[in-house]
Design an enzyme around this catalytic site. Structure first.
Site, PDB file in Angstrom:
ATOM      1  N   CYS A 291       5.866  -0.571   6.210  1.00 43.91           N
ATOM      2  CA  CYS A 291       6.085   0.351   5.088  1.00 43.91           C
ATOM      3  C   CYS A 291       7.065   1.459   5.442  1.00 43.91           C
ATOM      4  CB  CYS A 291       4.758   0.947   4.638  1.00 43.91           C
ATOM      5  SG  CYS A 291       3.849   1.811   5.940  1.00 43.91           S
ATOM      6  N   GLU A 390      10.482  -2.401  -3.200  1.00 47.59           N
ATOM      7  CA  GLU A 390      10.146  -2.679  -1.803  1.00 47.59           C
ATOM      8  C   GLU A 390      10.162  -4.187  -1.557  1.00 47.59           C
ATOM      9  OE1 GLU A 390       6.982  -0.997   1.435  1.00 47.59           O
ATOM     10  OE2 GLU A 390       6.138  -1.758  -0.425  1.00 47.59           O
TER      11      GLU A 390
END
Length: 486
Positions: A291, A390
């Site tokens: 992340c 993402e």
């Protein structure tokens, strides 16, 4: 120690009340080796019934006081013993982690497992130094007592399973809570092994409970049960919203560590070789499945062509291959479906007008595994989907900018706000940009260095709350103010 897959891989059972047991239904599912797409092990598939049982065990254990009322120094000794046992089994745990996740063995052995041990030791030792507050007045004295909150649900992602599990569980247990942990279905093998270690270290049964199963049933039951008093979730932002909605039904406090699309900003006065090396690490470590990845590379126009040339040359030296080889820099993506998603994003980027500098396809030469080339898309506009969403894989988008103000604007033009990186030799600029980029973490001329005492968390769609150091203890405890008339 030369261990083999056959020696370390076992079928997985639920770990509840200090014992390994089958799911009530007897159902199982398979966990798959990302490097071969072949079955690794059968995993017990918990149901809502299993989940409720684990929570009830954790609640009974908490109420008994066997852990919550144990002197902090004694709790600390047990958790430190768990840390020691992890390091005694570092080779075994690293091998299991690599087989299940697909990441290079040198990362599992050199960073993930040692960091997991460090998590336990840090929070175990820090618990001894959490002081209660007291305030004197002329006729009254008030003091604040920090007590463990109760049963804690921990939902762990698939990309760094053992490290993430200990990062959460060590703080929660050090504070005196009992925990129920759900590792991701993709990568449950190493997480479940913590039960063996807990038993050997003398952790009372029922303090640590580990259940495996689908998020839609197990995760839901873990986030709306009335006995649960804290929830910590790490994962994507969409699921994070669901967790928050579930928790709201019981007013359970939540800590959410969610997605990111972090800006990695390179200014013209940066040390280019240092910035290239750091930026390579920031996007291709752990196959880009992290992340905190610096997945948007913003480069000042005056050095754009030179930097891109140096960067692509460095990418060509990345060795993708067998995760068990010491020479491998990048292993396999966690699943075939995730590989297909990553590839779809590359095709979307090209259709949007991005240009391909290197990579962009699956590596068939490495067999049936989920191997994908390290990929660089350049001349990207920040409005493109590949710059806004993402991807969570080895795909970097490169965006040019002219001025410091433009770089900050582009960096903040995102729903996410997890992390950021700034490469510059101008100290004043470094601090200016660091202050203006909207993110929970920001590195200057480095990436991924963590001090466990500092707060960790994201802004905007990247999360809610902070953990780390005293922030973890504040989250996993309840503060009670007691006032005495003198």
């Amino acid at each position: 120690m030369n261990l083999t897959k056959q020696q370390v891989i076992k079928d997985v059972k639920l770990f509840i009340n200090g014992e390994y047991r089958e799911a009530f239904s007897g159902k199982t599912f398979d966990t798959i080796d990302p490097a071969t797409n072949k079955k690794l092990a059968s995993v017990a598939e918990a149901s809502v019934e299993d989940t409720k049982y684990a929570i009830e065990v954790a609640q009974q254990t908490f109420e008994s006081g066997v852990w919550s009322e144990m002197p902090v120094s004694e709790r600390s000794k047990i958790l430190c013993k768990m840390s020691d046992l992890i390091m005694e089994r570092v080779d075994e745990l690293a091998l299991v982690e690599t087989l299940d996740v697909g990441k290079p063995i040198k990362e599992s052995r050199g960073f993930d497992i040692p960091r997991a041990a460090a998590n336990l030791r840090f929070f175990a030792e820090m618990a001894n130094y959490i002081h209660h507050e007291h305030y004197d007045q002329s006729k009254y004295m008030s003091y604040a007592k920090y007590a463990p909150a109760g049963v804690t649900s921990l939902i762990i992602p698939w990309n760094l399973p053992f490290m993430q599990m200990t990062w959460k569980a060590s703080a929660a247990m050090a504070a005196g809570n009992t925990v129920v942990v759900k590792p991701a279905s993709y990568t449950p093998l190493s997480a479940v092994m913590l039960g063996e270690i807990a038993n050997e270290a003398g952790l009372p049964p029922g303090v640590l409970n580990i259940i495996t199963g689908p998020g839609g049933t197990v995760g839901t039951a873990m986030t709306n049960h009335p006995s649960v008093r804290r929830i910590s979730f790490v994962g994507d932002s969409t699921t994070g919203k669901t967790v928050m909605q579930n928790a709201a039904s019981q007013l359970i406090p939540v800590s959410l560590e969610l997605g990111g699309k972090s800006a990695n900003i390179v200014f013209e006065d940066a040390d280019l070789d240092e910035a290239v090396a750091g930026s390579i690490e920031a996007i291709f470590r752990n196959q880009g499945e992290i992340c905190l990845a610096g997945s948007r590379l913003l480069v000042q126009e005056s050095i754009y062509d030179l930097f891109l040339e140096k960067f692509v040359a460095a990418v060509r030296n990345i060795k993708v291959g067998n995760p068990l080889s010491e020479e491998t820099d990048m292993g396999a993506l966690v699943s075939r479906s995730h590989l297909e998603t990553v590839d779809q994003y590359v095709q979307i980027g090209l259709s949007e007008g991005a240009k391909l500098a290197i990579g962009g396809k699956r590596i068939h030469e490495l067999g049936e595994g989920n191997f994908y080339e390290p990929t660089v898309l350049y001349d990207v506009d920040n409005k493109m989907r590949v710059a806004q969403e993402e991807i969570f894989g080895p795909v970097l988008v490169v965006i040019p900018f002219k001025t410091e103000e433009e770089a900050i604007r582009i960096a903040n033009d995102s729903i996410y706000g997890l992390a950021g990186v700034v490469w510059t030799n101008d100290l004043r600029r470094a601090h200016r940009v660091a202050a203006k980029v909207n993110s929970g973490l920001l590195w200057i001329n480095c990436w991924y260095y963590r001090d466990l005492r500092t707060p960790f968390g994201g802004a905007k769609a990247s999360g809610i709350g902070r953990e780390g150091g005293r922030h973890s203890f504040e989250f996993y405890t309840e503060a009670k103010t007691i006032t005495l008339k003198l």
